[in-house]
Design an enzyme around this catalytic site. Structure first.
Site, mmCIF file in Angstrom:
data_model
loop_
_atom_site.group_PDB
_atom_site.id
_atom_site.type_symbol
_atom_site.label_atom_id
_atom_site.label_comp_id
_atom_site.label_asym_id
_atom_site.label_seq_id
_atom_site.Cartn_x
_atom_site.Cartn_y
_atom_site.Cartn_z
ATOM 1 N N CYS A 29 18.826 -22.341 27.767
ATOM 2 C CA CYS A 29 18.275 -22.766 29.076
ATOM 3 C C CYS A 29 17.494 -24.058 28.888
ATOM 4 C CB CYS A 29 17.308 -21.732 29.636
ATOM 5 S SG CYS A 29 17.994 -20.103 29.860
ATOM 6 N N GLU A 64 3.675 -18.195 26.038
ATOM 7 C CA GLU A 64 2.604 -17.196 26.120
ATOM 8 C C GLU A 64 1.273 -17.840 25.730
ATOM 9 O OE1 GLU A 64 3.711 -13.803 23.778
ATOM 10 O OE2 GLU A 64 5.405 -13.351 25.121
ATOM 11 N N GLU A 94 8.837 -28.065 27.784
ATOM 12 C CA GLU A 94 10.236 -28.071 27.303
ATOM 13 C C GLU A 94 10.309 -28.665 25.900
ATOM 14 O OE1 GLU A 94 12.745 -26.960 29.151
ATOM 15 O OE2 GLU A 94 11.807 -26.825 31.117
ATOM 16 N N GLY A 95 9.322 -28.361 25.073
ATOM 17 C CA GLY A 95 9.259 -28.910 23.717
ATOM 18 C C GLY A 95 8.413 -30.158 23.724
ATOM 19 N N ASP A 115 6.219 -34.120 19.701
ATOM 20 C CA ASP A 115 6.272 -33.929 18.244
ATOM 21 C C ASP A 115 7.344 -32.912 17.850
ATOM 22 O OD1 ASP A 115 4.301 -35.770 17.819
ATOM 23 O OD2 ASP A 115 2.674 -34.300 17.669
HETATM 24 C C1 LIG Z 1 2.613 -28.096 33.812
HETATM 25 C C2 LIG Z 1 3.340 -27.228 32.825
HETATM 26 C C3 LIG Z 1 4.402 -26.439 33.250
HETATM 27 C C4 LIG Z 1 5.061 -25.592 32.345
HETATM 28 N N1 LIG Z 1 6.076 -24.778 32.804
HETATM 29 C C5 LIG Z 1 6.579 -23.814 31.956
HETATM 30 C C6 LIG Z 1 7.511 -22.831 32.453
HETATM 31 O O1 LIG Z 1 7.927 -22.878 33.618
HETATM 32 N N2 LIG Z 1 7.932 -21.846 31.608
HETATM 33 C C7 LIG Z 1 7.496 -21.760 30.310
HETATM 34 O O2 LIG Z 1 7.906 -20.837 29.603
HETATM 35 N N3 LIG Z 1 6.628 -22.698 29.816
HETATM 36 C C8 LIG Z 1 6.155 -23.704 30.604
HETATM 37 N N4 LIG Z 1 5.255 -24.625 30.125
HETATM 38 C C9 LIG Z 1 4.752 -24.465 28.756
HETATM 39 C C10 LIG Z 1 5.197 -25.563 27.799
HETATM 40 O O3 LIG Z 1 6.558 -25.439 27.499
HETATM 41 C C11 LIG Z 1 4.280 -25.479 26.572
HETATM 42 O O4 LIG Z 1 2.995 -25.970 26.993
HETATM 43 C C12 LIG Z 1 4.804 -26.272 25.407
HETATM 44 O O5 LIG Z 1 5.946 -25.660 24.860
HETATM 45 C C13 LIG Z 1 3.748 -26.412 24.292
HETATM 46 O O6 LIG Z 1 3.165 -25.203 23.986
HETATM 47 P P1 LIG Z 1 1.559 -25.105 23.899
HETATM 48 O O7 LIG Z 1 0.997 -25.687 25.139
HETATM 49 O O8 LIG Z 1 1.231 -23.688 23.589
HETATM 50 O O9 LIG Z 1 1.165 -26.054 22.702
HETATM 51 P P2 LIG Z 1 1.164 -25.677 21.142
HETATM 52 O O10 LIG Z 1 2.476 -25.079 20.768
HETATM 53 O O11 LIG Z 1 -0.075 -24.926 20.826
HETATM 54 O O12 LIG Z 1 1.093 -27.126 20.496
HETATM 55 C C14 LIG Z 1 -0.139 -27.851 20.396
HETATM 56 C C15 LIG Z 1 0.161 -29.120 19.578
HETATM 57 O O13 LIG Z 1 0.576 -28.745 18.256
HETATM 58 C C16 LIG Z 1 1.808 -29.384 17.947
HETATM 59 N N5 LIG Z 1 2.606 -28.516 17.069
HETATM 60 C C17 LIG Z 1 2.989 -27.232 17.286
HETATM 61 N N6 LIG Z 1 3.716 -26.792 16.252
HETATM 62 C C18 LIG Z 1 3.801 -27.805 15.360
HETATM 63 C C19 LIG Z 1 4.430 -27.979 14.089
HETATM 64 N N7 LIG Z 1 5.158 -27.009 13.536
HETATM 65 N N8 LIG Z 1 4.306 -29.167 13.470
HETATM 66 C C20 LIG Z 1 3.585 -30.172 14.013
HETATM 67 N N9 LIG Z 1 2.977 -30.077 15.211
HETATM 68 C C21 LIG Z 1 3.084 -28.910 15.884
HETATM 69 C C22 LIG Z 1 2.477 -29.631 19.294
HETATM 70 O O14 LIG Z 1 3.409 -30.699 19.203
HETATM 71 C C23 LIG Z 1 1.276 -29.962 20.170
HETATM 72 O O15 LIG Z 1 0.967 -31.321 20.020
HETATM 73 C C24 LIG Z 1 4.646 -25.538 31.001
HETATM 74 C C25 LIG Z 1 3.600 -26.374 30.571
HETATM 75 C C26 LIG Z 1 2.959 -27.203 31.460
HETATM 76 C C27 LIG Z 1 1.818 -28.060 30.963
#
Ligand SMILES: Cc1cc2nc3c(=O)[nH]c(=O)nc-3n(C[C@H](O)[C@H](O)[C@H](O)COP(=O)(O)OP(=O)(O)OC[C@H]3O[C@@H](n4cnc5c(N)ncnc54)[C@H](O)[C@@H]3O)c2cc1C
Length: 392
Positions: free
Chosen positions: A247, A141, A372-373, A376
């Site tokens: 999943c 989200e 997919e995670g 980090d």
């Molecule tokens: C091209 C693309 C396709 C995607 N497709 C899908 C899809 O089909 N379905 C879906 O549901 N999602 C999808 N995603 C989303 C993707 O899984 C997320 O972007 C990803 O999980 C990271 O979430 P975020 O971008 O909100 O980053 P954030 O969670 O905001 O993280 C930002 C940074 O903070 C770090 N961070 C976060 N928490 C911690 C912690 N506790 N300790 C230390 N560091 C931390 C992270 O490692 C990262 O470096 C897609 C993303 C992209 C870019």
């Protein structure tokens, strides 16, 4: 066609000896399909930020959508090594192609097969397997990525239907999807999976434009404004975050294999080019600095292949843990992105051109190392597994 002869694809430790004839046949047929269908189109698709026409139906024809789904629901009933090899070959073409197959297989067909009703399996799986129907997976989200447990998307029980509100972001294939498996919280705060169909009032899928990565893949949002979801569209057999996380395990496993394909494409291109390119009167392959790069690429690819093969055998035996899958995803994606960046240098200026795959793979892998995670987050999963202490 690949720039290098496909017989130069490395199997340095004879891992083929560990594969069955069926595995090798499946790999060969997907390899040839990638050379004939993907390679001629991928640069244009990526440069112009458009998807490859008919990709999903073609993936369906070669059996790349839900390969491990039982045959009675349109899958091929294959094992996890076969699935991994298919992902590897697809990502040799492009991460967008592998992402399309991964999302459809692991994030849409897998939950319907694992947690769906018999009616849901019969209604959706055969059409998803053939690629006539395109699926999306909505977990992330705008305000909750790495921390999906805090999701805000929610639904209310209205008696004869559910009412869904909220929004998902970064969703692969959102603008193209016919259905989306959406994870949302019920009134009790528990996460459930809902199948949302295109055409339901209040459901829209705006495209995310301007990406520098995965440009041959469509990404978008899933927006729900008072969407009426028929009660039969809830996945009946899973409650809680373990639904989406299982999943992700399946998809992360596929990514671990897939990125080896991207690394192989960069490695083989670099080997071929370095033997052809003459500087100071000799092929650049004759210089130690270039040989060091190539030797390290091959070492890392071989290690990643062995990791995946072993993980695949564990997965076939239902013994692969989520932490083991995290380790492989993290290691192999980093391996691939490093090889993409470093191999680009071997091509000098030509390395930035669309005729060669390195820039495209390197840019794609920036998404793969995040989705997919993140890199980090997977490290924290391994850290937790080692110490028993959750550092999130
Ligand atoms: C091209 C693309 C396709 C995607 N497709 C899908 C899809 O089909 N379905 C879906 O549901 N999602 C999808 N995603 C989303 C993707 O899984 C997320 O972007 C990803 O999980 C990271 O979430 P975020 O971008 O909100 O980053 P954030 O969670 O905001 O993280 C930002 C940074 O903070 C770090 N961070 C976060 N928490 C911690 C912690 N506790 N300790 C230390 N560091 C931390 C992270 O490692 C990262 O470096 C897609 C993303 C992209 C870019």
């Amino acid at each position: 066609m690949s720039y290098y002869p496909i017989h130069t694809i490395p199997d340095y430790y004879f891992i083929d000896d560990l594969l069955t004839d069926e595995h090798k046949l499946i790999r060969q047929s997907v390899r040839e399909w990638v050379d004939s269908f993907v390679m001629p189109k991928i640069d244009d698709a990526a440069q112009h930020h458009k998807d490859i026409p008919n990709l999903m139906k073609e993936l369906g024809k070669i059996g790349a959508l839900g390969p491990y789904i039982p045959e009675e629901y349109g899958g091929a009933g294959l094992d996890q090594i076969s699935y991994g090899l298919i992902m590897q070959e697809l990502e040799r073409g492009d991460s967008a192609v592998r992402s399309a197959a991964s999302v459809q297989s692991s994030l849409v067909m897998f939950p319907i097969n694992e947690f769906g009703s018999e009616e849901q399996k019969k209604k959706y799986l055969p059409h998803l397997a053939s690629g006539e129907m395109i699926g999306a997976f909505g977990l992330t989200e705008p305000n909750h990525g790495s921390d999906p447990g805090s999701m805000e998307t929610h639904f209310k029980d209205m008696g004869d239907h559910y009412l869904l509100n909220g929004a998902k972001m970064w969703i692969t294939n959102a603008p193209l999807c016919n259905i989306a498996v959406v994870w949302a919280k019920g009134e009790d705060g528990k996460v459930r999976g809902l199948i949302v169909e295109r055409g339901m009032e209040g459901f829209t899928t705006p495209e995310t434009i301007n990406k520098w990565s995965l440009r041959a893949s469509k990404t978008g949002e899933l927006v729900f404004r008072d969407v009426k979801i028929p009660k039969e569209n809830i996945l009946p057999n899973v409650i809680g975050l373990k639904g989406p996380l299982s999943c992700l395990n399946s998809a992360r496993y596929g990514i671990s294999w897939g990125v080896i394909g991207a690394a192989i494409d960069c490695y083989c291109t670099a080997v071929q080019y370095s033997k052809e390119r003459i500087q100071f009167g000799k092929p650049i392959a004759s210089y130690q600095l270039q040989q060091k790069k190539l030797a390290e690429f091959l070492t890392e690819i071989t290690k990643a292949q062995l990791l995946c093969w072993r993980l695949g055998t564990l997965k076939n035996e239902h013994r692969a843990t989520p932490a083991q899958i995290s380790l492989a995803k993290r290691n192999n994606v980093k391996m691939a992105i490093d090889i993409a960046r470093e191999s680009r240098q071997i091509l000098g200026g030509m390395g930035i051109m669309g005729e060669f795959p390195m820039m495209r793979h390197a840019a794609n892998l920036e998404s793969v190392i995040t989705y997919e995670g993140t890199h980090d987050v997977h490290l924290l999963i391994t850290g937790n597994d080692i110490t028993g202490i959750n550092a999130f």
